[in-house]
Design an enzyme around this catalytic site. Sequence first.
Site, PDB file in Angstrom:
ATOM      1  N   LYS A 171       0.851  -1.200   0.000  1.00 38.32           N
ATOM      2  CA  LYS A 171       0.000   0.000   0.000  1.00 38.32           C
ATOM      3  C   LYS A 171       0.877   1.237   0.000  1.00 38.32           C
ATOM      4  O   LYS A 171       1.521   1.552   1.003  1.00 38.32           O
ATOM      5  CB  LYS A 171      -0.899   0.037   1.230  1.00 38.32           C
ATOM      6  CG  LYS A 171      -1.975   1.110   1.078  1.00 38.32           C
ATOM      7  CD  LYS A 171      -2.562   1.563   2.396  1.00 38.32           C
ATOM      8  CE  LYS A 171      -1.869   2.765   2.954  1.00 38.32           C
ATOM      9  NZ  LYS A 171      -1.979   3.979   2.152  1.00 38.32           N
ATOM     10  N   GLY A 202      -5.267   3.330  -1.350  1.00 40.70           N
ATOM     11  CA  GLY A 202      -6.318   3.831  -0.461  1.00 40.70           C
ATOM     12  C   GLY A 202      -5.761   4.376   0.835  1.00 40.70           C
ATOM     13  O   GLY A 202      -4.548   4.577   0.974  1.00 40.70           O
ATOM     14  N   GLY A 204      -4.796   4.909   4.902  1.00 40.42           N
ATOM     15  CA  GLY A 204      -4.123   4.114   5.919  1.00 40.42           C
ATOM     16  C   GLY A 204      -5.096   3.487   6.893  1.00 40.42           C
ATOM     17  O   GLY A 204      -4.952   2.323   7.278  1.00 40.42           O
ATOM     18  N   VAL A 207      -7.234   0.621   4.284  1.00 39.46           N
ATOM     19  CA  VAL A 207      -6.396  -0.383   3.602  1.00 39.46           C
ATOM     20  C   VAL A 207      -5.189  -0.774   4.464  1.00 39.46           C
ATOM     21  O   VAL A 207      -4.892  -1.962   4.651  1.00 39.46           O
ATOM     22  CB  VAL A 207      -5.910   0.163   2.237  1.00 39.46           C
ATOM     23  CG1 VAL A 207      -5.008  -0.848   1.546  1.00 39.46           C
ATOM     24  CG2 VAL A 207      -7.097   0.501   1.365  1.00 39.46           C
ATOM     25  N   GLY A 208      -4.499   0.253   5.017  1.00 45.40           N
ATOM     26  CA  GLY A 208      -3.317  -0.038   5.844  1.00 45.40           C
ATOM     27  C   GLY A 208      -3.711  -0.913   7.025  1.00 45.40           C
ATOM     28  O   GLY A 208      -3.089  -1.945   7.301  1.00 45.40           O
ATOM     29  N   GLU A 246      10.197   1.454  10.435  1.00 53.04           N
ATOM     30  CA  GLU A 246      11.129   2.568  10.193  1.00 53.04           C
ATOM     31  C   GLU A 246      10.326   3.839  10.421  1.00 53.04           C
ATOM     32  O   GLU A 246       9.460   4.178   9.613  1.00 53.04           O
ATOM     33  CB  GLU A 246      11.653   2.532   8.750  1.00 53.04           C
ATOM     34  CG  GLU A 246      12.461   1.300   8.392  1.00 53.04           C
ATOM     35  CD  GLU A 246      13.783   1.219   9.126  1.00 53.04           C
ATOM     36  OE1 GLU A 246      14.256   2.250   9.639  1.00 53.04           O
ATOM     37  OE2 GLU A 246      14.326   0.108   9.217  1.00 53.04           O
ATOM     38  N   CYS A 280      13.275  11.323   6.687  1.00 49.75           N
ATOM     39  CA  CYS A 280      13.412  10.999   8.113  1.00 49.75           C
ATOM     40  C   CYS A 280      14.842  11.180   8.612  1.00 49.75           C
ATOM     41  O   CYS A 280      15.072  11.306   9.808  1.00 49.75           O
ATOM     42  CB  CYS A 280      12.912   9.591   8.389  1.00 49.75           C
ATOM     43  SG  CYS A 280      13.639   8.374   7.294  1.00 49.75           S
ATOM     44  N   GLU A 381       9.250  16.113  15.583  1.00 49.98           N
ATOM     45  CA  GLU A 381       9.532  15.978  14.152  1.00 49.98           C
ATOM     46  C   GLU A 381       8.590  16.878  13.361  1.00 49.98           C
ATOM     47  O   GLU A 381       7.399  16.584  13.247  1.00 49.98           O
ATOM     48  CB  GLU A 381       9.364  14.516  13.717  1.00 49.98           C
ATOM     49  CG  GLU A 381       9.843  14.281  12.299  1.00 49.98           C
ATOM     50  CD  GLU A 381       9.594  12.873  11.788  1.00 49.98           C
ATOM     51  OE1 GLU A 381       8.536  12.295  12.079  1.00 49.98           O
ATOM     52  OE2 GLU A 381      10.469  12.355  11.075  1.00 49.98           O
TER      53      GLU A 381
HETATM   54  O1  TXE Z   1       2.389   9.412   7.840  1.00 51.24           O
HETATM   55  P1  TXE Z   1       1.694   8.064   8.168  1.00 51.24           P
HETATM   56  P2  TXE Z   1       1.698  10.799   7.514  1.00 51.24           P
HETATM   57  C1  TXE Z   1       6.164  11.505   9.839  1.00 51.24           C
HETATM   58  C2  TXE Z   1       6.201  12.990   9.693  1.00 51.24           C
HETATM   59  C3  TXE Z   1       4.840  13.319   9.227  1.00 51.24           C
HETATM   60  C4  TXE Z   1       4.045  12.361  10.073  1.00 51.24           C
HETATM   61  C5  TXE Z   1       2.692  12.017   9.564  1.00 51.24           C
HETATM   62  O2  TXE Z   1       6.451  13.596  10.922  1.00 51.24           O
HETATM   63  O3  TXE Z   1       4.479  14.632   9.467  1.00 51.24           O
HETATM   64  O4  TXE Z   1       4.831  11.191  10.071  1.00 51.24           O
HETATM   65  O5  TXE Z   1       2.742  11.751   8.165  1.00 51.24           O
HETATM   66  C6  TXE Z   1      -0.306   4.463   6.251  1.00 51.24           C
HETATM   67  N1  TXE Z   1      -2.470   1.305   9.649  1.00 51.24           N
HETATM   68  N2  TXE Z   1       6.610  10.780   8.679  1.00 51.24           N
HETATM   69  O6  TXE Z   1       0.407  11.017   8.224  1.00 51.24           O
HETATM   70  O7  TXE Z   1       0.264   8.266   8.485  1.00 51.24           O
HETATM   71  C7  TXE Z   1      -0.462   5.681   5.358  1.00 51.24           C
HETATM   72  O8  TXE Z   1      -1.589   5.554   4.521  1.00 51.24           O
HETATM   73  C8  TXE Z   1      -1.633   1.039   8.638  1.00 51.24           C
HETATM   74  C9  TXE Z   1       7.891  10.187   8.773  1.00 51.24           C
HETATM   75  O9  TXE Z   1       1.627  10.900   6.086  1.00 51.24           O
HETATM   76  O10 TXE Z   1       2.538   7.360   9.130  1.00 51.24           O
HETATM   77  C10 TXE Z   1       0.863   5.646   4.603  1.00 51.24           C
HETATM   78  O11 TXE Z   1       0.808   4.694   3.551  1.00 51.24           O
HETATM   79  N3  TXE Z   1      -1.142   1.985   7.814  1.00 51.24           N
HETATM   80  C11 TXE Z   1       8.140   9.226   7.704  1.00 51.24           C
HETATM   81  C12 TXE Z   1       1.840   5.189   5.668  1.00 51.24           C
HETATM   82  O12 TXE Z   1       1.036   4.556   6.673  1.00 51.24           O
HETATM   83  C13 TXE Z   1      -1.488   3.255   8.048  1.00 51.24           C
HETATM   84  C14 TXE Z   1       7.566   9.464   6.387  1.00 51.24           C
HETATM   85  C15 TXE Z   1       2.627   6.331   6.342  1.00 51.24           C
HETATM   86  O13 TXE Z   1       1.737   7.359   6.736  1.00 51.24           O
HETATM   87  C16 TXE Z   1      -2.351   3.599   9.117  1.00 51.24           C
HETATM   88  C17 TXE Z   1       6.247  10.024   6.452  1.00 51.24           C
HETATM   89  C18 TXE Z   1      -2.852   2.553   9.925  1.00 51.24           C
HETATM   90  N4  TXE Z   1      -3.672   2.765  10.949  1.00 51.24           N
HETATM   91  C19 TXE Z   1       5.839  10.687   7.568  1.00 51.24           C
HETATM   92  N5  TXE Z   1      -2.513   4.935   9.111  1.00 51.24           N
HETATM   93  C20 TXE Z   1       9.506   8.626   7.643  1.00 51.24           C
HETATM   94  N6  TXE Z   1      10.010   8.163   8.771  1.00 51.24           N
HETATM   95  O14 TXE Z   1      10.090   8.510   6.579  1.00 51.24           O
HETATM   96  C21 TXE Z   1      -1.781   5.418   8.082  1.00 51.24           C
HETATM   97  N7  TXE Z   1      -1.174   4.416   7.424  1.00 51.24           N
END
Ligand code: TXE
Length: 478
Positions: A171, A202, A204, A207-208, A246, A280, A381
């Site tokens: 996903k 879709g 998180g 689908v996640g 990660e 990150c 962050e």
């Molecule tokens: O990330 P999410 P977001 C950090 C950064 C950012 C914050 C939120 O601080 O501002 O996270 O970003 C899926 N079960 N990073 O909201 O939600 C989601 O659809 C399973 C650091 O965009 O963590 C996406 O595919 N999956 C980071 C993925 O998780 C779920 C990079 C990551 O999204 C889910 C991005 C659930 N319940 C943001 N909810 C890094 N470390 O590189 C969401 N997702």
Amino acid sequence: MQIENFIDGKFTPPIDGNYLPNLNPANGELNSMIPDSSHDDVNSAVNAAKSAFSNWSKLTINERIDWLRQIADGLEQRKADIARLECEDTGKPISLAERVDAERSITNFSFFADHAKSIADLEFRMDDATNYVIRKPVGVVGLITPWNLPLYLLSWKIAPALVMGNTIIAKPSELTPSTANLLCEVLDSIDFPKGVINIVQGLGSTVGQAIVEHPEIRAISFTGGTETGKIVARTAAPMFKKLSLELGGKNATIILDDVDLASAAKGAARAAFTNSGQVCLCGSRILVADKIYHEFVDLLVEEVEAMKVGNPKHRDTDIGSVISIAHKDKIHSYIDLAKSEGGEILTGSEFTIPPPNANGAFVAPTLIANLNIDSRCAVEEIFGPVATIHRFTTDEEAIRMANITQYGLAGSIWTGDRARGVAVANQIDSGILWVNTWLHRDLRTPFGGVKNSGVGREGGDWSLNFFSELCNICVKDD
Ligand code: TXE
């Protein structure tokens, strides 16, 4: 354009027929509509992955390596499209998308093809028996990735999972669906075995969550925010799934007093503002030795002010937009907080971008001084083009300041004395440290964080081990 899921080798509309808009954050235009998939789509992908498993897992490793090379070749032919789509989905500069995203997405497949060739057979001889350690695939695995480096991070998980004989439900982030779809086009064009890679697009929360909860998905590799990582861990741990997380970082860039100031200023600016600080590994807290503080900060401000912010499609743009208007607002709320806490904005004032990007999600690279080392902007962050600057007097004080956050992902130390740099690096509680460089990656090395930055390591053998079950067979001598 309408994107579909890719299930059992076919482009498949979501069962409920619902779609979500995918917007270009640099100009607000609609890029595409993407499936707003449900549990049912995940179930159908899992069924396809289960049926494909018996054939895929029986191929020899060399046959699977050959498929990885074919994917790499197919992506190579679409390299310009990968860069364009990443630029349109994320708002990142096209030059960065070419140099980093497109390049690395292809290399991930060729790297793991080469690396898998080199896996050694493990044998442990006893006086009266021999132990043979074999690697079996885990089964159907779930891969969940974020929006900052879309195909780069997805392929970093898909390639080792494939080569070790697993079948996949992946996903991508709902904000960056396009290059995962391009990968499906490549799979289709090379007649890749059906059902081995399934992409479900879709949200998180639907689908996640369905992937993490599914009892027949035996491993989850997740890259994303720390708060989402907690939800993933909470759901997957009681099901005893293999789990790799990660997560976020709030990394220090430490400038020691014996450094070459000009190269350290360039390095610190790159570490803080690459991809608008949305990596990150970015160094968003810059710790500077007292003795050189003013001279260094002047050079750093000069470097940052030379960065060109603007239309990500222009070749000379250094800083594009951030991922969304909501994210821009979040970043601005941190800058406002910094001001209210007495922070001094050294650079990064409001600015305007001409049409067609006038309403894009742009944030100027911003440097903030005079905040306490434990203030919210210095420890949370922000994941945007914002870095705070702090002074220290001794190396011990710099180490203490670097270690006070909940995170422990990465960091860099800049010094004229390599041994001193390594000594400082040894005392920072982080998984990845660089001395006199940043984001210099050898894909064979372990990648991952400590504390709230995650669990487990990816890269080289660590990825191959994660996507395998290691089994020991002990055979007694005659
Ligand atoms: O990330 P999410 P977001 C950090 C950064 C950012 C914050 C939120 O601080 O501002 O996270 O970003 C899926 N079960 N990073 O909201 O939600 C989601 O659809 C399973 C650091 O965009 O963590 C996406 O595919 N999956 C980071 C993925 O998780 C779920 C990079 C990551 O999204 C889910 C991005 C659930 N319940 C943001 N909810 C890094 N470390 O590189 C969401 N997702």
